[in-house]
Design a protein around this motif. Structure first.
Motif: not given
Length: 86
Positions: A20-25, A62-71
């Motif tokens: 779903c978020s791929m389609m948004l991107a 694809r077309n997304k940025r990535s970030l690692t976070l410890n929530l």
């Protein structure tokens, strides 16, 4: 692009949410995928893996940025909150 200028934060895993978020991107939204430190999305290790990258993961993110976070830590939650409201 119809969604350029909008930001989405992708906290999903496996396939349905990233799809779903791929389609948004793909439609121009700035999507930031958040992953758990040391683990990441389990799809990183599924399916055909070439050059250390799962083709499933590459396609659905694809077309997304990535970030690692410890929530589980306050600092990670603070960064997430700032991303959501920028």
């Amino acid at each position: 692009m119809p969604l350029s200028g909008l930001r989405g934060v992708d906290l999903t895993r496996i396939l349905a949410g990233p799809f779903c978020s791929m389609m948004l991107a793909d439609m121009g939204a700035d999507v930031i995928k958040i992953e758990t430190p040391g683990e990441g999305d389990p799809v990183r290790r599924q399916g055909v893996v070439r050059y250390g990258l799962s083709l499933y993961f590459a396609g659905f993110n694809r077309n997304k940025r990535s970030l690692t976070l410890n929530l589980r830590h306050h600092e990670g939650c603070t960064v997430l909150e700032k991303l959501s409201w920028q």
